[in-house]
Design a protein around this motif. Structure first.
Motif, PDB file in Angstrom:
ATOM      1  N   CYS A  31     -25.855  27.437 -45.099  1.00  0.00           N
ATOM      2  CA  CYS A  31     -26.115  28.608 -45.943  1.00  0.00           C
ATOM      3  C   CYS A  31     -25.275  29.785 -45.465  1.00  0.00           C
ATOM      4  O   CYS A  31     -25.208  30.072 -44.278  1.00  0.00           O
ATOM      5  CB  CYS A  31     -27.598  28.964 -45.889  1.00  0.00           C
ATOM      6  SG  CYS A  31     -27.933  30.534 -46.682  1.00  0.00           S
ATOM      7  N   CYS A  86     -28.229  32.697 -44.309  1.00  0.00           N
ATOM      8  CA  CYS A  86     -29.068  32.609 -43.100  1.00  0.00           C
ATOM      9  C   CYS A  86     -28.577  31.560 -42.118  1.00  0.00           C
ATOM     10  O   CYS A  86     -29.228  31.326 -41.091  1.00  0.00           O
ATOM     11  CB  CYS A  86     -30.516  32.350 -43.494  1.00  0.00           C
ATOM     12  SG  CYS A  86     -30.788  30.725 -44.247  1.00  0.00           S
ATOM     13  N   CYS A  96     -29.401  27.772 -50.967  1.00  0.00           N
ATOM     14  CA  CYS A  96     -30.302  27.637 -49.819  1.00  0.00           C
ATOM     15  C   CYS A  96     -31.761  27.707 -50.275  1.00  0.00           C
ATOM     16  O   CYS A  96     -32.158  28.682 -50.905  1.00  0.00           O
ATOM     17  CB  CYS A  96     -30.013  28.768 -48.833  1.00  0.00           C
ATOM     18  SG  CYS A  96     -31.122  28.798 -47.435  1.00  0.00           S
ATOM     19  N   CYS A 139     -33.210  31.066 -48.658  1.00  0.00           N
ATOM     20  CA  CYS A 139     -32.826  32.434 -49.030  1.00  0.00           C
ATOM     21  C   CYS A 139     -32.010  32.511 -50.316  1.00  0.00           C
ATOM     22  O   CYS A 139     -31.546  33.589 -50.686  1.00  0.00           O
ATOM     23  CB  CYS A 139     -32.079  33.102 -47.872  1.00  0.00           C
ATOM     24  SG  CYS A 139     -30.361  32.619 -47.730  1.00  0.00           S
TER      25      CYS A 139
HETATM   26 ZN    ZN Z   1     -30.205  30.687 -46.466  1.00  0.00          ZN
END
Ligand code: ZN
Ligand code: PLP
Length: 479
Positions: free
Chosen positions: A5, A8, A21, A24
């Protein structure tokens, strides 16, 4: 290989079909955790490997998977779907055209891919991966789906149809905002085609919702496998120039920004493994009618930059007419890495007018090329960059003509007919207009019909009359 990702940094198993992701919602990139093993092979050995593969007739190594270790080492060669994509011609521009532009340059004709755009590179990668998952028994009864400005759907439908009945496909297009040629392609390949009232960005939101809620496979460049396949563009240019990229400038149009993402990532991978010793300059070009990426980068202080999606206005570079590019976070991440790795600014963003796009598109084709309107956009951007001092006279450019000119012939027609709606802001230059001469017959003359062709004296008379008119028009001299 893993998905990572960009928001994050969490990593996910590559055998899941993931697009964003789950934690997030940020976009993902694919990383090879064992990439460092590729650095153990010296650059000149890699050159020999790729150059040797060039001589083989193994279908899987003829296309983008010639660079197998860099594109998808996870996908075994017998899962690879090869339909003739990649290794598109690199054509030195006509001498007079080079003079007009001011530097030596080449077109890379990505319109000479099977569905006539570069999208086949990413599609070969995504579909080969899906094919692999099917063969492994991980998924079945696949329905692929994508939003498209025309060319993604053409490529998706083509590759899916090749694996029929393992894969079926559906595509979403903004109604009346793809060309008739592009519309005919997914229809020909048997996809379910949905014309959406709205623009591309609306279609994108709809397929995102579909892929979140239903069991479908998303084939937009949000799918990181697409980006991986499109990296082949950089690998091919490296090989085409015998891995010497000093003073080279890569010019590419930007829409959803998947292609420029792939191009930067591809050159970075070859640089990190010592296959190339220089990172080429990259120019990303947009129309002033669809320029969210350019607006972002025109804020000089990086800390003050803030990405703002825009509403697009009509553009002849219609395949790049996107106001909220999905790969923007990837671009931001990679531009920083690219410039940092090179130790200087190497990536530039430029916007051009609709008038410049059409004028350079027609000028290129008038000099023996097959540039699409996005290729015209790239060329217009190169000319701007030379005038602005971003590109020097001793550099050599490679201009991406991302599709075949035939797909966009309607815009040429509007130029020749002077029928552009006013919001395009295009005024035809009369010197560039070319329309057919319609030759009239003499009023009393009889003409051929399908069931009654002319013969004898009337035919002779008719042919002489027409030949005379053509000779007059062309001002031909008699023997
Ligand atoms: Zn993420
Ligand atoms: C998709 C497309 C673009 C834009 O590429 P992105 O990866 O979306 O930035 C440019 N030209 C053509 C012909 C296309 O089909």
């Amino acid at each position: 290989m893993v998905y990572r990702c960009l928001g994050c940094n969490v990593e996910y198993d590559i055998k899941e079909l993931l697009y964003t992701c789950p934690a997030c919602s940020q976009v993902l990139m694919i990383y090879d955790l064992a990439f460092n093993r590729l650095k153990e092979i010296p650059g000149d050995i890699w050159h020999q490997i790729f150059d040797y593969r060039k001589m083989l007739s193994t279908p899987a190594l003829k296309g983008i998977y010639r660079y197998h270790e860099f594109i998808g080492p996870l996908v075994p060669l017998d899962s690879v779907v090869y339909l003739g994509e990649g290794h598109t011609p690199l054509i030195e521009a006509n001498k007079n055209l080079q003079e007009k532009v001011g530097i030596k340059f080449y077109f890379k004709n990505d319109g000479q891919n099977p569905s006539a755009s570069f999208k086949d590179r990413g599609m070969a990668s995504a579909i080969s991966y899906i094919h692999f998952l099917i063969q492994e028994g991980m998924i079945s009864d696949v329905l692929t789906i994508c939003a498209s400005t025309g060319d993604t759907s053409a490529a998706a439908a083509l590759y899916a149809a090749y694996l029929n009945p393992l894969i079926k496909s559906a595509v979403l297009l903004p109604n009346k905002k793809v060309t008739p040629q592009q519309l005919s392609q997914p229809l020909a390949h048997g996809a379910s085609v949905f014309a959406i009232p709205g623009v591309f960005d609306d279609c994108m939101r709809i397929v995102e919702t579909l892929s979140e809620r239903y069991n479908v496979v998303l084939l937009n460049s949000k799918n990181a496998w697409r980006v991986l396949g499109q990296e082949s563009y950089s690998y091919e240019i490296s090989q085409d120039f015998e891995y010497e990229l000093r003073n080279k400038v890569i010019v590419v149009p930007i829409g959803n920004a998947g292609n420029i993402t792939a191009i930067m990532n591809g050159f970075l991978k070859f640089y990190e493994t010592g296959i190339i010793n220089t990172l080429p300059k990259i120019l990303g070009i947009q129309s002033k009618h669809a320029n969210p990426v350019v607006r972002y980068y025109h804020v000089t202080d990086p800390n003050k930059r803030k990405f703002v999606p825009i509403s697009v206005r009509p553009s002849t570079a219609q395949a790049a007419m996107i106001g909220n590019p999905v790969s923007m976070p990837r671009v931001i991440h990679l531009v920083e890495r690219y410039n940092a790795t090179a130790g200087e600014q190497k990536v530039f963003f430029i916007d051009v007018t609709e008038q410049e796009i059409m004028d350079w598109n027609l000028t290129a084709n008038n000099h023996g090329h097959i540039a699409c309107t996005q290729g015209g956009e790239s060329l217009a951007g190169l000319v701007y960059a030379i005038n602005a001092g971003i590109v020097d006279k001793d550099e050599t450019a490679i201009v991406d003509s991302t599709a075949h000119t035939i797909k966009f012939s309607g815009f040429q027609q509007m130029y020749f007919d002077n029928s552009f709606p006013s919001d395009y802001n295009i005024t035809p230059n009369s010197e560039k207009i070319n329309i057919p001469f319609i030759l009239d017959s003499e009023s009393e003359e009889s003409l051929s019909t399908l069931d009654k062709p002319l013969t004898g004296e009337p035919l002779t008379k008719f042919v002489r009359n027409m030949a005379l008119k053509i000779a007059k028009q062309l001002r031909l001299n008699k023997y």
